[in-house]
Scaffold this motif. Sequence first.
Motif, PDB file in Angstrom:
ATOM      1  N   HIS A 173      44.630  54.836  37.314  1.00  0.00           N
ATOM      2  CA  HIS A 173      44.424  54.466  35.913  1.00  0.00           C
ATOM      3  C   HIS A 173      45.742  53.928  35.352  1.00  0.00           C
ATOM      4  CE1 HIS A 173      40.339  55.822  35.239  1.00  0.00           C
ATOM      5  NE2 HIS A 173      40.612  56.957  35.859  1.00  0.00           N
ATOM      6  N   PRO A 187      34.913  49.472  36.991  1.00  0.00           N
ATOM      7  CA  PRO A 187      33.973  49.826  35.932  1.00  0.00           C
ATOM      8  C   PRO A 187      34.516  50.957  35.072  1.00  0.00           C
ATOM      9  CG  PRO A 187      33.196  50.617  38.063  1.00  0.00           C
ATOM     10  CD  PRO A 187      34.364  49.723  38.338  1.00  0.00           C
ATOM     11  N   ALA A 188      33.976  51.092  33.886  1.00  0.00           N
ATOM     12  CA  ALA A 188      34.484  52.085  32.933  1.00  0.00           C
ATOM     13  C   ALA A 188      34.423  53.502  33.489  1.00  0.00           C
ATOM     14  CB  ALA A 188      33.704  51.989  31.629  1.00  0.00           C
ATOM     15  N   ASP A 189      33.450  53.764  34.359  1.00  0.00           N
ATOM     16  CA  ASP A 189      33.306  55.111  34.905  1.00  0.00           C
ATOM     17  C   ASP A 189      33.972  55.278  36.271  1.00  0.00           C
ATOM     18  OD1 ASP A 189      31.609  53.505  36.334  1.00  0.00           O
ATOM     19  OD2 ASP A 189      29.872  54.867  36.232  1.00  0.00           O
ATOM     20  N   ALA A 190      34.828  54.327  36.646  1.00  0.00           N
ATOM     21  CA  ALA A 190      35.499  54.404  37.952  1.00  0.00           C
ATOM     22  C   ALA A 190      36.356  55.658  38.042  1.00  0.00           C
ATOM     23  CB  ALA A 190      36.362  53.166  38.165  1.00  0.00           C
ATOM     24  N   LYS A 191      36.283  56.316  39.172  1.00  0.00           N
ATOM     25  CA  LYS A 191      37.079  57.527  39.404  1.00  0.00           C
ATOM     26  C   LYS A 191      38.377  57.125  40.095  1.00  0.00           C
ATOM     27  CE  LYS A 191      33.166  60.720  39.558  1.00  0.00           C
ATOM     28  NZ  LYS A 191      32.207  59.744  38.983  1.00  0.00           N
TER      29      LYS A 191
END
Length: 228
Positions: A173, A187-191
């Motif tokens: 991040h 994507p917004a929910d990428a870990k």
Amino acid sequence: MNDLGTVLITGGASGLGAATVDAVREAGGRPLVIDRVAPPSDVEHVVADLADSRAAEAAVGELAERAGGLDAVFTPAGTDACGMLGDVSTEDWDRVVKVNLIGTAAVVRAALPYLERSHGKVVTCASTLGVKAVSDATAYCASKFGVVGFSRALAAETAGRIGVTMLVPGGMHTAFFDDRDEKYKPPADAKLNDPRNVAQTVLFALRQPAGCEVREMVVCPSVESSWP
């Protein structure tokens, strides 16, 4: 716990570099930074573009002389240019290789005399895309595959004189993805990993006792798509 001493960090104004600056400082070490922009934190630095090898080498020399030597170097500064090979401009493609690979080599080359005097350590920064190639990333993959080869050759060449560790990080991040076209952003929910956690693995490599080296480290989220 070994004293970290003076640690030169490229790209220390943001991302993994900035996280490592904080980690070194919190551990009692002295971070030094080379970046294209001045770091937001109060840290000793020189502004230089790693795409210019002479400027990079001069920045290393200036900081090392100012600090009275170097104990370690970490080279996470990097850039990319996503897109099909025919769609990426020559200038943008070349810049990725200049910053990521040639800039890394320039910084390490300039730091070697200081590191050999201190029996210091180098941590280079490759990528999971330095091991696994994907489409629309020819420049980045070429540069990071190059860092893998450079790091392994450097370890062989300097064995017994300095420590060499190659870090192979997965996605984090950071602002690294901010300038990409939407289709190339996670994507917004990428870990993704927190760069502060990855910075701790850099400190782990730097803290190894004399004669003991962590040669290579893969550090990625447990669901990293580019590893293995």
